[in-house]
Design a protein around this motif. Structure first.
Motif, PDB file in Angstrom:
ATOM      1  N   LEU A  16     -22.120  38.246   7.629  1.00 51.01           N
ATOM      2  CA  LEU A  16     -23.211  38.998   8.246  1.00 51.01           C
ATOM      3  C   LEU A  16     -22.798  40.392   8.706  1.00 51.01           C
ATOM      4  N   THR A  17     -21.541  40.607   8.948  1.00 52.44           N
ATOM      5  CA  THR A  17     -21.082  41.894   9.472  1.00 52.44           C
ATOM      6  C   THR A  17     -21.504  43.080   8.617  1.00 52.44           C
ATOM      7  N   PHE A  30     -31.105  42.760   6.655  1.00 52.26           N
ATOM      8  CA  PHE A  30     -31.938  43.735   7.353  1.00 52.26           C
ATOM      9  C   PHE A  30     -31.912  45.073   6.624  1.00 52.26           C
ATOM     10  N   ASN A  31     -32.803  45.973   7.018  1.00 51.98           N
ATOM     11  CA  ASN A  31     -32.916  47.299   6.399  1.00 51.98           C
ATOM     12  C   ASN A  31     -33.243  47.208   4.915  1.00 51.98           C
ATOM     13  N   LEU A  32     -34.115  46.280   4.560  1.00 54.94           N
ATOM     14  CA  LEU A  32     -34.493  46.094   3.160  1.00 54.94           C
ATOM     15  C   LEU A  32     -35.470  47.182   2.733  1.00 54.94           C
ATOM     16  N   ALA A  42     -39.381  42.128  10.346  1.00 56.81           N
ATOM     17  CA  ALA A  42     -38.240  42.747  11.019  1.00 56.81           C
ATOM     18  C   ALA A  42     -37.112  43.073  10.045  1.00 56.81           C
ATOM     19  N   GLN A  43     -37.098  42.436   8.891  1.00 59.40           N
ATOM     20  CA  GLN A  43     -36.061  42.696   7.897  1.00 59.40           C
ATOM     21  C   GLN A  43     -36.297  44.000   7.138  1.00 59.40           C
ATOM     22  N   CYS A  60     -41.033  43.505   0.919  1.00 62.80           N
ATOM     23  CA  CYS A  60     -41.243  44.632   1.824  1.00 62.80           C
ATOM     24  C   CYS A  60     -42.230  45.600   1.189  1.00 62.80           C
ATOM     25  N   ALA A  61     -43.147  46.118   1.998  1.00 67.11           N
ATOM     26  CA  ALA A  61     -44.173  47.052   1.516  1.00 67.11           C
ATOM     27  C   ALA A  61     -44.397  48.138   2.557  1.00 67.11           C
TER      28      ALA A  61
END
Length: 118
Positions: A16-17, A30-32, A42-43, A60-61
């Protein structure tokens, strides 16, 4: 057994780091970017995890722009219509019935426009 659990936690943290290390970099979780598969809004960098129907995969949209269809913000984190961009409001059915029946869609409006018309 006690030695296995810490080892599993260490492996999970190591995996995960990279995803959590930097806000500006794209991660695995995250930050997708727009178009990438997601489970929660939130991702996504955009803040909207969107699905077309109940059987489709969520991706994501972009958030909805002015006069586009929208959903009010939801606790579920996945939307059939994305919430509005910043500064806009979703003029939609905000009753519990609309939320349960998934018919609480509306249109993004600029709240400043309603003040100008008055």
């Amino acid at each position: 057994m006690a030695k296995v659990l810490p080892a599993c936690l260490l492996v999970a943290l190591l995996l995960l780091t990279p995803a959590l290390s930097a806000q500006h970099e794209r991660g695995l979780i995250f930050n997708l970017e727009i178009g990438e598969l997601c489970l929660q809004s939130a991702q996504c960098k955009s803040g909207c995890c969107h699905r077309i129907n109940g059987l489709s995969l969520a991706r994501c949209a972009s958030k909805a722009a002015e006069s586009q269809e929208c959903s009010p913000k939801s606790i579920y984190g996945v939307y059939y219509k994305c919430p509005c961009e910043g500064g806009l409001t979703c003029d939609a059915d905000k009753t519990i019935v609309g939320s349960i029946t998934n018919s609480n869609f509306g249109v993004c409006k600029d709240p400043q426009d309603s003040y100008k018309q008055q």
